[in-house]
Structures are given as C-alpha cells and as structure tokens.
Design a protein around this motif. Structure first.
Motif, PDB file in Angstrom:
ATOM      1  N   GLU A  61       0.843  -1.197   0.000  1.00 27.20           N
ATOM      2  CA  GLU A  61       0.000   0.000   0.000  1.00 27.20           C
ATOM      3  C   GLU A  61       0.884   1.256   0.000  1.00 27.20           C
ATOM      4  O   GLU A  61       1.792   1.375   0.836  1.00 27.20           O
ATOM      5  N   PRO A  62       0.654   2.199  -0.907  1.00 25.44           N
ATOM      6  CA  PRO A  62       1.496   3.414  -0.957  1.00 25.44           C
ATOM      7  C   PRO A  62       1.384   4.282   0.288  1.00 25.44           C
ATOM      8  O   PRO A  62       2.326   5.003   0.636  1.00 25.44           O
ATOM      9  N   SER A  63       0.231   4.225   0.952  1.00 25.81           N
ATOM     10  CA  SER A  63       0.036   5.068   2.139  1.00 25.81           C
ATOM     11  C   SER A  63       0.681   4.474   3.384  1.00 25.81           C
ATOM     12  O   SER A  63       0.834   5.172   4.398  1.00 25.81           O
ATOM     13  N   LEU A  64       1.078   3.194   3.310  1.00 21.83           N
ATOM     14  CA  LEU A  64       1.604   2.542   4.504  1.00 21.83           C
ATOM     15  C   LEU A  64       2.930   3.135   4.942  1.00 21.83           C
ATOM     16  O   LEU A  64       3.152   3.397   6.137  1.00 21.83           O
ATOM     17  N   ARG A  65       3.834   3.365   4.001  1.00 23.25           N
ATOM     18  CA  ARG A  65       5.136   3.912   4.360  1.00 23.25           C
ATOM     19  C   ARG A  65       4.996   5.282   5.017  1.00 23.25           C
ATOM     20  O   ARG A  65       5.659   5.580   6.009  1.00 23.25           O
ATOM     21  N   ILE A  66       4.123   6.113   4.465  1.00 18.28           N
ATOM     22  CA  ILE A  66       3.888   7.443   5.056  1.00 18.28           C
ATOM     23  C   ILE A  66       3.241   7.291   6.431  1.00 18.28           C
ATOM     24  O   ILE A  66       3.614   7.979   7.382  1.00 18.28           O
ATOM     25  N   GLY A  67       2.268   6.373   6.515  1.00 15.96           N
ATOM     26  CA  GLY A  67       1.588   6.166   7.788  1.00 15.96           C
ATOM     27  C   GLY A  67       2.525   5.676   8.873  1.00 15.96           C
ATOM     28  O   GLY A  67       2.435   6.114  10.031  1.00 15.96           O
ATOM     29  N   LEU A  68       3.443   4.790   8.514  1.00 16.22           N
ATOM     30  CA  LEU A  68       4.404   4.274   9.489  1.00 16.22           C
ATOM     31  C   LEU A  68       5.349   5.382   9.951  1.00 16.22           C
ATOM     32  O   LEU A  68       5.616   5.530  11.145  1.00 16.22           O
ATOM     33  N   LYS A  69       5.844   6.189   9.003  1.00 13.56           N
ATOM     34  CA  LYS A  69       6.734   7.289   9.359  1.00 13.56           C
ATOM     35  C   LYS A  69       6.021   8.295  10.256  1.00 13.56           C
ATOM     36  O   LYS A  69       6.561   8.724  11.285  1.00 13.56           O
ATOM     37  N   ASN A  70       4.797   8.657   9.880  1.00 13.80           N
ATOM     38  CA  ASN A  70       4.032   9.613  10.682  1.00 13.80           C
ATOM     39  C   ASN A  70       3.729   9.066  12.075  1.00 13.80           C
ATOM     40  O   ASN A  70       3.718   9.811  13.066  1.00 13.80           O
ATOM     41  N   THR A  71       3.462   7.765  12.148  1.00 12.81           N
ATOM     42  CA  THR A  71       3.170   7.143  13.442  1.00 12.81           C
ATOM     43  C   THR A  71       4.365   7.256  14.381  1.00 12.81           C
ATOM     44  O   THR A  71       4.213   7.590  15.563  1.00 12.81           O
ATOM     45  N   LEU A  72       5.553   6.995  13.875  1.00 12.27           N
ATOM     46  CA  LEU A  72       6.760   7.084  14.699  1.00 12.27           C
ATOM     47  C   LEU A  72       7.038   8.531  15.110  1.00 12.27           C
ATOM     48  O   LEU A  72       7.389   8.808  16.262  1.00 12.27           O
TER      49      LEU A  72
END
Length: 290
Positions: A61-72
């Motif tokens: 999913e393209p949004s997953l990498r952004i979501g993981l970075k934002n989560t951290l």
C-alpha cells in the motif's frame, strides 16, 4: 504444608479469578485470534485461509510507508513533549504557590474530556478563516495560519493538541514522584550550599526516574496507537500528511477489507511491543532507590 495453610494461601487467589477471566476473554483471545485472522479473508460469517497474501498486499500500500513514518514521528514527538513540559509544570506546582491547587485543576481538566470532543473543538478553533486562534492572531497583526490544512504543519498541529490533552496525567504522575522525595535530601543539599538547579539535577531528577519512566512509556504507547484525535481533526489529510497506521487500518476496515485491517492491527501491535518492552526494561535499569 498442611491443608489449612494451603487453603489460607489459595484464598487470595480466588479473588483474582474474575479479573483473570475478563482479561483472557477481552485481551488474550482477541489478540491471538487477530494473528490467525490476519492470514485469512474473512467476513462476519465466513473465512478463507489465504496465507501471507494479506501481508503482501498490506505492505504494498502506498500510504503505509507514510503512515508508518508519521506514526513514529507522532508517537515519539508527543511523548517527548509530555515528558518535558509535564516535568516543568510538576516542578512549578510543587513550589507551594498559593494558586497551585487551581493550576493543577486547570492542567488536569483536558484529560477528562473526550478525545473526539477535543478534536472537533480544535478543528473549529484552528479554522483558517473563522477560527478563534487565527482571529486572535489577525488582531495582533499576524497572518492566517492553515494549522490543519497545510501539509507541512498539520501533523505537528495535531501533536500539539495531543500534548495539551495529555499533560494532566503526566503532570500528576510527576507531582506524586516529587512529593515522595524526603525533604531531608533538599535540606542537606541546601546546607552544603547547593543551588536550586543543582538540587533539581542531582536530587529531583534521579529520584523521579520511576515516575518519568511511567510517563515515557504510557505517552509513547498512547501516541503510537492514537486514532480518534487525528480522525476528528484532519481525518488523515490533507493528502497523507497526517495519515497514521491506525487511520490506514480504519480505511481498510471501512472498505470491507477486514483481513487487511486485521494485518494493520497485528503490525501495530508488534511495533508497539518491539519498542515499549525493551525501552521499559532499559529505563528500569536507570532507576535509583531512595
């Protein structure tokens, strides 16, 4: 061991059984069920085992990498803010100020509010044209700021709201830790000519390690799994600017992709576990006994 002594030791254990049953039903069973259902394509009435397909799809999913970075960023950023600001407030509120009771109430009050209510309220306050915050800034001659609609600052705006809301509990934990320090330590330091800053550095900080460790761990876990505050303020936008692992999972669940959403929960659970347990163990070694 006599039967009477054995019965005496077992008696307190009986009181743990109801809590243990509730813990198993509400936490243990759903947790292990999630691991299983993450390998299936399931609905409310049926399921099909599909192996690692859900994980492959989820991580593509393209949004997953952004979501993981934002989560951290969100988790560590809000935790740092609460740890530092709450400590400063706790020190201030244990100085014997005449209005410290009132100030404690004001600081703790946001904790009692619903995260959704806080989110919707700040969404209105931070509106770029009609929000009270921008109206006040305009009266001071400053320009309008797009707090929640500017991709560069939206995430940090929500983090600020989260820190404001969570300061009450963190400050209360610190106050409890500071008040548990014997006054004799400060009196001895004063006799030896120690300044206020030296007393804080060499007495207060080491002896509130336990309280600080609790604040760090609780605030970090809370930040990593935050959903309601982000959802009520930005919904994950603008674009993917405030997208978190929780909002990615929610979107998949809302789209009927239950298997993929379960994968998101499992991945987030593993991330929090991998960070929180080693961190708490490391911080525990730094604690100082009084």
């Amino acid at each position: 061991m006599s039967a009477k002594r054995l019965k005496g030791r077992m008696y307190p254990i009986y009181f743990m059984i109801p809590a243990l049953v509730i813990y198993i039903v509400i936490f243990i069973i759903p947790t292990f069920s999630s691991f299983f259902y993450s390998f299936t394509k399931w609905t409310l009435t049926d399921w099909d085992f599909i192996g690692w397909d859900n994980y492959k799809t989820f991580f593509s999913e393209p949004s997953l990498r952004i979501g993981l970075k934002n989560t951290l960023i969100y988790g560590f950023g809000t935790s740092f803010g609460k740890v530092v600001i709450a400590l400063l407030l706790a020190v201030l509120l244990t100085k014997g100020l005449k209005i410290q009771g009132y100030l404690r109430t004001v600081i703790f009050f946001p904790t009692l509010l619903s995260a959704l209510a806080v989110g919707f309220t700040f969404k209105s306050l931070m509106h770029p044209t009609t929000g009270l915050i921008n109206t006040a800034l305009g009266a001071l001659g400053a320009g309008s700021i797009h707090w929640l609609t500017n991709e560069k600052i939206a995430l940090f705006s929500v983090m600020g709201i989260d820190i404001w809301k969570g300061l009450g509990v963190a400050t209360l934990i610190y106050i409890t830790g500071i008040q548990s320090i014997p006054k004799d330590y400060y009196e001895a330091a004063k006799i030896d000519g120690a300044s206020g800053g030296q007393s804080f550095r060499f007495i207060t900080l080491p002896l509130i390690r336990t309280a600080m460790n609790s604040v760090i761990t609780l605030s970090l876990i809370g930040g990593l799994r935050n959903f309601d505050l982000v959802y009520s303020t930005t919904g994950g936008g603008p674009g993917f600017a405030t997208e978190l692992m929780t909002t990615v999972t929610y979107r998949m669940f809302a789209a009927g992709l239950y298997g993929l959403s379960t994968v998101g929960n499992v991945v987030l659970f593993l991330i929090i576990t991998a960070i929180a347990f080693p961190l708490y163990g490391y911080l525990g070694k730094k604690e100082v006994e009084m």
